[in-house]
Design a protein around this motif. Structure first.
Motif, mmCIF file in Angstrom:
data_model
loop_
_atom_site.group_PDB
_atom_site.id
_atom_site.type_symbol
_atom_site.label_atom_id
_atom_site.label_comp_id
_atom_site.label_asym_id
_atom_site.label_seq_id
_atom_site.Cartn_x
_atom_site.Cartn_y
_atom_site.Cartn_z
ATOM 1 N N MET A 83 39.283 13.477 7.626
ATOM 2 C CA MET A 83 40.919 13.393 7.303
ATOM 3 C C MET A 83 41.151 12.068 6.411
ATOM 4 N N VAL A 84 40.452 11.121 6.879
ATOM 5 C CA VAL A 84 40.879 9.790 6.084
ATOM 6 C C VAL A 84 40.219 9.961 4.764
ATOM 7 N N CYS A 85 39.009 10.373 4.637
ATOM 8 C CA CYS A 85 38.304 10.528 3.544
ATOM 9 C C CYS A 85 39.083 11.473 2.447
ATOM 10 N N ALA A 86 39.652 12.429 2.987
ATOM 11 C CA ALA A 86 40.361 13.274 2.120
ATOM 12 C C ALA A 86 41.752 12.556 1.346
ATOM 13 N N LEU A 87 42.180 11.598 2.307
ATOM 14 C CA LEU A 87 43.305 11.142 1.656
ATOM 15 C C LEU A 87 43.135 10.149 0.668
ATOM 16 N N ILE A 88 41.866 9.405 1.122
ATOM 17 C CA ILE A 88 41.030 8.549 -0.249
ATOM 18 C C ILE A 88 40.931 9.313 -1.260
ATOM 19 N N GLY A 89 40.233 10.542 -1.248
ATOM 20 C CA GLY A 89 40.102 11.295 -2.361
ATOM 21 C C GLY A 89 41.211 11.718 -3.038
ATOM 22 N N PHE A 90 42.561 11.864 -2.643
ATOM 23 C CA PHE A 90 43.601 12.523 -3.160
ATOM 24 C C PHE A 90 44.392 11.156 -3.753
ATOM 25 N N SER A 91 44.362 10.065 -2.998
ATOM 26 C CA SER A 91 45.099 8.965 -3.641
ATOM 27 C C SER A 91 44.388 8.296 -4.691
ATOM 28 N N THR B 232 46.221 1.936 2.175
ATOM 29 C CA THR B 232 46.367 2.189 3.785
ATOM 30 C C THR B 232 44.905 2.939 4.411
ATOM 31 N N CYS B 233 44.779 3.949 3.702
ATOM 32 C CA CYS B 233 43.407 4.603 4.128
ATOM 33 C C CYS B 233 42.321 3.665 4.170
ATOM 34 N N ILE B 234 42.301 2.756 3.494
ATOM 35 C CA ILE B 234 41.002 1.806 3.326
ATOM 36 C C ILE B 234 41.018 1.017 4.710
ATOM 37 N N LEU B 235 42.345 0.524 5.165
ATOM 38 C CA LEU B 235 42.532 -0.235 6.248
ATOM 39 C C LEU B 235 42.494 0.333 7.576
ATOM 40 N N ILE B 236 42.689 1.864 7.656
ATOM 41 C CA ILE B 236 42.387 2.394 9.025
ATOM 42 C C ILE B 236 41.077 2.907 9.130
ATOM 43 N N LEU B 237 40.470 3.240 7.977
ATOM 44 C CA LEU B 237 38.987 3.870 7.973
ATOM 45 C C LEU B 237 38.022 3.462 9.127
ATOM 46 N N PRO B 238 38.020 1.907 9.320
ATOM 47 C CA PRO B 238 37.078 1.576 10.315
ATOM 48 C C PRO B 238 37.692 1.994 11.932
ATOM 49 N N LEU B 239 38.906 2.396 11.909
ATOM 50 C CA LEU B 239 39.401 2.814 13.465
ATOM 51 C C LEU B 239 38.839 4.141 13.630
ATOM 52 N N MET B 240 38.382 4.687 12.687
ATOM 53 C CA MET B 240 37.861 6.418 13.175
ATOM 54 C C MET B 240 36.479 6.410 13.362
ATOM 55 N N HIS B 241 36.043 7.203 14.680
ATOM 56 C CA HIS B 241 34.829 7.048 15.093
ATOM 57 C C HIS B 241 34.205 8.464 15.199
ATOM 58 N N THR B 242 35.098 9.564 14.988
ATOM 59 C CA THR B 242 34.639 10.886 14.893
ATOM 60 C C THR B 242 34.870 11.474 13.541
ATOM 61 N N TYR B 243 33.692 12.587 13.340
ATOM 62 C CA TYR B 243 33.766 13.083 12.146
ATOM 63 C C TYR B 243 35.057 13.785 11.507
#
Length: 516
Positions: A417-425, A401-412
């Motif tokens: 937040m998405v990178c933190a979820l990727i790290g935990f998952s 889920t995080c991989i699919l929504i990562l391109p939609l994020m454009h602010t640091y």
């Protein structure tokens, strides 16, 4: 989730039928030295997986130095990561033949050599051989023994032990990112790789800590063999001394009978005696060499037989359908985790977020949270009421889920937040050896996990160059994340469905037998 840990268990050669014969547990399992094995594996993950996850720093240096396309340059990192994992099945053969300790020490030397030779690279293609292949094979020869040894030394707290050892990846990513940034800035990327090669020699120390888990039976056999060899040498010395003594008595009688006129004859006899001693010594030396060669041949044949039967024999791993689904999942899983590490520095540069990223890099966020994810997921999986399999699948769904929504994020902040979820998952990586052992048993762990990381290696090998190739066409990384995420989702669904089918088939078999 429809499966439990017992549902996915798989026994070879109907070993489960002998439940009455329960072997005595090895006293070294879950013992003090087991935690030294965890420390060794932890350091291996720092030096190998951590440095590979920090290759985005060197990737930018190579782009500037060699002025090649992003797709071609990304092959250097991909080859190193991919070959580290792809050689898994062949490293299983080394482990069966030489043992984990020797395999890891040789791998440490080879890995350090790859880093040092890469410092003299004149083009990207040179790096393919030195860094991609040489350092990659060396990394694989250390990585697989580090994982297998933890699985062998632990029974009660396997998930926690694997979680603690694999947190080295997170620590290593954070430390190596900072270290490589500093070294490249102060000394240039070539000297940075040379220094990193020297640091990688510590892998040999980690390999030396991997003491084989020997049973009492093996120790008794070695003791008997040692006593036999000592008796053999003692008898040989006794007979030699006896023959020399008898020869001495004969010589005294000859001296008394024949007198000083026979000095030449005595000299000839002594020369022949010395020659006989030398011949006997050479024969004993040749016998020892022949014995060692024959013993090595038997060990190689036995190791190759175990390795071959695991892949192609009647007890083949591929007869387990859930394990085949696991391999299919692994073909798509790892690239979704690797691509952000390789291309996040470039994505940050495109979004003009370099200033914020320099303060706290996004890859470091993934690495730090990754540490907590592995430990927490390991603790949860060791709870008696929780299935490791279900925790593993839940973490996979969260990551995709995080991989699919990562391109939609454009602010640091959103990217962080998405990178933190990727790290935990992605902490589910600590559960992979545990799930593999539940599927095939401890006897086949080295070969089975070798296949799994080989499939992960193919994923890591093709993922980053594919993302770079997509960027060269579209000037965006979005489509590469979407495609890899969808393929990853297919693998997870396949992994979810297969145990349910196997469970249903196992329930249908008794009803068919009763009808007959």
């Amino acid at each position: 989730m429809c499966t439990t840990q017992e549902d996915i268990g798989y026994d070879f050669e109907d070993d489960s039928k002998d439940k009455t014969k329960t072997p005595k547990p090895n006293p070294n399992i879950d013992g003090r030295w087991a935690w030294m094995i965890v420390l060794s594996s932890f350091l291996v993950h720092i030096l190998i997986m951590g440095s590979q996850m920090a290759l985005g720093i060197l990737n930018m240096e190579w782009l500037e130095e060699f002025s090649q396309s992003r797709g071609l340059t990304a092959w250097v990192s991909s080859l190193s990561m991919g070959i580290t994992l792809i050689v898994g099945p062949f490293i299983g053969l080394f482990i069966n033949t030489c043992g984990c300790r020797k395999t890891a020490i040789i791998g440490g030397i080879l890995n350090a050599l790859g880093w040092v030779l890469s410092a003299y690279a004149s083009n990207v293609h040179y790096l393919f051989i030195t860094f991609g292949v040489t350092a990659g094979v060396g990394s694989g020869m250390v990585y697989l023994p580090a994982v297998v040894m933890v699985g062998q030394y632990f029974q009660k707290r396997r998930a926690l032990a694997q979680g603690l050892s694999t947190t080295g990846t997170g620590f290593g990513t954070f430390l190596m990112t900072v270290l490589l940034k500093y070294l490249c800035k102060e000394f240039g990327w070539r000297n940075a790789m040379f220094i990193q090669g020297a640091v990688s020699l510590n892998l040999c120390v980690c390999g030396a800590l991997m003491r084989p888990l020997s049973s009492k039976k093996d120790a008794n056999e070695k003791g008997v063999e040692r006593n036999n060899s000592e008796d053999y040498h003692a008898k040989a010395l006794f007979h030699s001394a006896k023959s020399i003594k008898s020869n001495g008595v004969l010589h005294e009688e000859q001296e008394k009978k024949e007198g000083p006129a026979n000095d030449e004859v005595l000299d000839n006899v002594q020369a022949m005696e010395c020659k006989g001693k030398t011949t006997r010594g050479k024969n004993l030396y040749a016998l020892c060499i022949l014995k060692r060669v024959s013993r090595l041949t038997v060990t190689i044949k036995k190791g190759f037989g175990t390795w071959y039967s695991s892949y192609f024999g009647t007890a083949s791993l591929f007869t387990n359908r859930v394990f085949v689904a696991f391999v299919f999942w692994a073909l798509f899983a790892y690239s979704s985790f690797v691509i952000p590490f390789i291309h996040l520095p470039e994505i940050v540069k495109q979004y003009n977020l370099s200033t914020q990223n320099d303060v706290f890099p996004l890859t470091s966020i993934i690495a730090i949270v990754h540490i907590f994810g592995k430990v927490i997921l390991g603790i949860i999986s060791d709870l008696p009421c929780i299935s490791t399999w279900n925790v593993f699948l839940t973490a996979n769904f969260s990551l995709v889920t995080c991989i699919l929504i990562l391109p939609l994020m454009h602010t640091y902040i959103s990217l962080a937040m998405v990178c933190a979820l990727i790290g935990f998952s992605s902490g589910y990586f600590s559960l992979m050896p545990v799930v593999t052992e539940d599927l095939v048993g401890i006897e086949h762990l080295a070969n089975a996990y070798g296949i799994i990381i080989c499939a992960n290696g193919i994923s890591a090998l093709l993922g980053p160059p594919f993302a770079g190739w997509i960027y060269d066409i579209t000037q965006k990384y979005d489509f590469s994340f979407y495609i890899c995420g969808l393929l990853y989702m297919v693998g997870i669904i396949f992994l979810l469905i297969q145990p349910c089918i196997q469970k249903k088939q196992s329930k249908d078999k008794p009803t068919e037998n009763t009808n007959v």
